[in-house]
Design a protein around this motif. Structure first.
Motif, short mmCIF file in Angstrom:
data_model
loop_
_atom_site.label_atom_id
_atom_site.label_comp_id
_atom_site.label_asym_id
_atom_site.label_seq_id
_atom_site.Cartn_x
_atom_site.Cartn_y
_atom_site.Cartn_z
N ASN A 1 -2.57 -11.16 3.84
CA ASN A 1 -3.42 -10.63 2.78
C ASN A 1 -4.35 -9.53 3.28
O ASN A 1 -4.67 -8.60 2.54
CB ASN A 1 -4.23 -11.76 2.14
N SER B 1 -2.19 -6.51 3.36
CA SER B 1 -1.88 -6.09 2.00
C SER B 1 -3.10 -5.44 1.33
O SER B 1 -2.97 -4.41 0.65
CB SER B 1 -1.41 -7.29 1.17
N ASN B 2 -4.27 -6.04 1.52
CA ASN B 2 -5.49 -5.45 0.94
C ASN B 2 -5.79 -4.09 1.55
O ASN B 2 -6.19 -3.16 0.84
CB ASN B 2 -6.68 -6.39 1.16
N THR C 1 -3.41 -1.68 -0.01
CA THR C 1 -3.75 -1.41 -1.41
C THR C 1 -4.92 -0.45 -1.51
O THR C 1 -4.90 0.49 -2.33
CB THR C 1 -4.08 -2.73 -2.13
N TRP C 2 -5.94 -0.64 -0.68
CA TRP C 2 -7.10 0.25 -0.74
C TRP C 2 -6.77 1.63 -0.17
O TRP C 2 -7.35 2.63 -0.61
CB TRP C 2 -8.29 -0.37 -0.02
N HIS D 1 -10.56 -9.95 1.71
CA HIS D 1 -10.53 -8.85 0.75
C HIS D 1 -11.51 -7.75 1.14
O HIS D 1 -11.17 -6.56 1.14
CB HIS D 1 -10.86 -9.37 -0.64
N GLY E 1 -10.35 -5.99 4.32
CA GLY E 1 -9.23 -5.10 4.02
C GLY E 1 -9.66 -3.86 3.26
O GLY E 1 -9.12 -2.77 3.49
N ARG E 2 -10.65 -4.00 2.40
CA ARG E 2 -11.17 -2.85 1.66
C ARG E 2 -11.79 -1.83 2.62
O ARG E 2 -11.53 -0.62 2.50
CB ARG E 2 -12.19 -3.31 0.64
N ASN F 1 1.46 1.12 2.33
CA ASN F 1 1.19 0.06 1.36
C ASN F 1 2.47 -0.71 1.04
O ASN F 1 2.47 -1.93 0.92
CB ASN F 1 0.60 0.66 0.09
#
Length: 425
Positions: free
Chosen positions: A8, A11-12, A15-16, A137, A140-141, A164
């Motif tokens: 995760n 993945s985060n 995504t960011w 989260h 990751g951001r 991504n």
């Protein structure tokens, strides 16, 4: 759980990276800030109508399979975008279509991944697992936003989308090896606090006949704790927490700072979010009352921040604001994911996704109007007072109802039928 957290995080971060690059890409294609906002709305809009259907799918289908398929589809969309960018064939229409597809898949992926993570720990550790998820989260951001600039600078925009896509494939590869923990939330029998509305979790053979969207909507509407949680979160989302907008106007306006100063404020907000997630991981039995108290505290800190005479004072206030906000969010997610019975949690998360989309789409325009009318300081102070006063009024109303005497009949006397307490009450 460690493998799931690592997956995760990657993945985060991916995504960011994509979100950061996507905004820059839209600006490059159109030169319009309004188009950037439109692309974000197009990606969020499917959740308004389809989250309840996505939640029902999560309750009906095997959770691991659902999460793996949704992650693979999100990866395919990211790779498709990367190819179009690399070939210089991406225009605004195709970008909007891809954004809408991503938003649609996310209506299933969000609740599936959230509940899959809860299955990896014993039921009593779910609040802590949600806190760990919040920490992942936020980390990751931060990593994704930093890596986006580096990746685009050295490898180009398409590389960020490809990265991504790879992060989604890594999650897909990890999921088959995950094993639910003994006593996991998804397997737990009722009798726990969170399952009070359902004495026994139906057997799998009985569940598919009652896997309707309506069942999730009715459960949510008839569950006062969830309605109260939605009210607290909604008013906080509209009149507070949009610090990317309100603090940007405050820093660059009354405090006469620049982009660098706002960058410092954003960094402090991110650090506070991580600290709050660490503290949130220690929660054991969060309640709606605790969520409300934390949200009201954050609102009062927002009032003080709005009155900050200098950037230094604002930075001092921003850290506890972010910590309290993160704690409140973590506690709220824990209540949301543990209160319904296991067979209804996907649909309840789906209902929550639809409600949250209303806030995310409607909140910024309301706050923008408040900024126009009252200025940055006025918006922060007014918004904070509205949130704190509303939550305080809710607490007082609940306390007053709780003090109402329950009529007790005398021996041989029966209460009028209208006053008899029903099972539902």
């Amino acid at each position: 759980m460690r493998w799931w957290s690592l997956a995760n995080f990657l993945s985060n971060a991916g995504t960011w990276m994509q979100l950061t690059v996507q905004n820059l890409l839209v600006l490059d294609i159109t030169g319009s800030a309004a188009a950037t906002g439109l692309s974000m709305s197009v990606q969020a809009a499917p959740a308004l109508f389809m989250s309840v259907l996505g939640g029902a799918a999560v309750d009906r289908w095997p959770r691991k399979l659902t999460a793996a398929v949704s992650q693979a589809l999100l990866g395919a969309v990211a790779f498709t975008t990367a190819v179009l960018v690399a070939l210089d064939r991406l225009d605004m229409t195709s970008l909007m279509v891809l954004a809408a597809v991503t938003g649609t898949i996310a209506t299933v992926d969000g609740p599936a991944c959230a509940l899959l993570g809860n299955d990896l720990v014993p039921a009593e550790d779910v609040p802590s697992a949600i806190g760990v998820g919040a920490l992942v989260h936020n980390a990751g951001r931060l990593a994704g936003a930093a890596l986006a600039g580096i990746t685009v600078g050295f490898l180009g925009t398409a590389a960020a989308y490809a990265a991504n896509g790879l992060s989604f494939l890594f999650v897909t590869a990890v999921i088959p090896f995950l094993r639910p923990a003994y006593g996991a939330a998804g397997r737990a029998r009722a009798g726990t606090r969170g399952a009070a509305a359902a004495p026994v979790i139906p057997r799998r053979s009985d569940r598919h006949a009652d896997m309707t969207v309506r069942e999730g909507l009715v459960f949510f509407a008839r569950r006062p704790r969830l309605v109260a949680l939605a009210s607290i979160t909604g008013i906080s989302s509209v009149f507070g927490r949009n610090y990317g907008l309100t603090l940007a106007v405050l820093v660059t306006g009354p405090l006469a700072g620049g982009a660098g100063a706002f960058g410092t404020v954003s960094t402090v907000l991110a650090v506070g979010g991580i600290l709050g997630a660490v503290l949130g991981a220690r929660l054991r039995r969060p309640t709606v009352r605790a969520v409300g108290a934390l949200a009201a505290t954050g609102a009062l800190l927002q009032v003080v921040a709005g009155l900050s005479p200098s950037l230094a004072v604002l930075l001092i206030m921003v850290l506890p604001m972010a910590v309290v906000e993160s704690l409140s969010d973590t506690a709220g997610r824990a209540v949301l994911q543990t209160d319904p019975p296991a067979h209804l949690r996907g649909r309840v998360l789906g209902v929550w996704g639809s409600i949250g989309t209303v806030w995310s789409l409607g909140g910024p325009p309301v706050l923008g109007l408040l900024l126009e009318l009252a200025g940055a300081r006025g918006a922060l102070v007014t918004g904070g007072l509205v949130v704190a006063t509303s939550i305080g009024a809710g607490f007082l109303l609940r306390a007053r109802r709780g003090r109402q005497p329950v009529p007790v009949p005398a021996p041989g006397e029966e209460l009028p039928e209208r006053k008899v307490l029903s099972t539902a009450a």
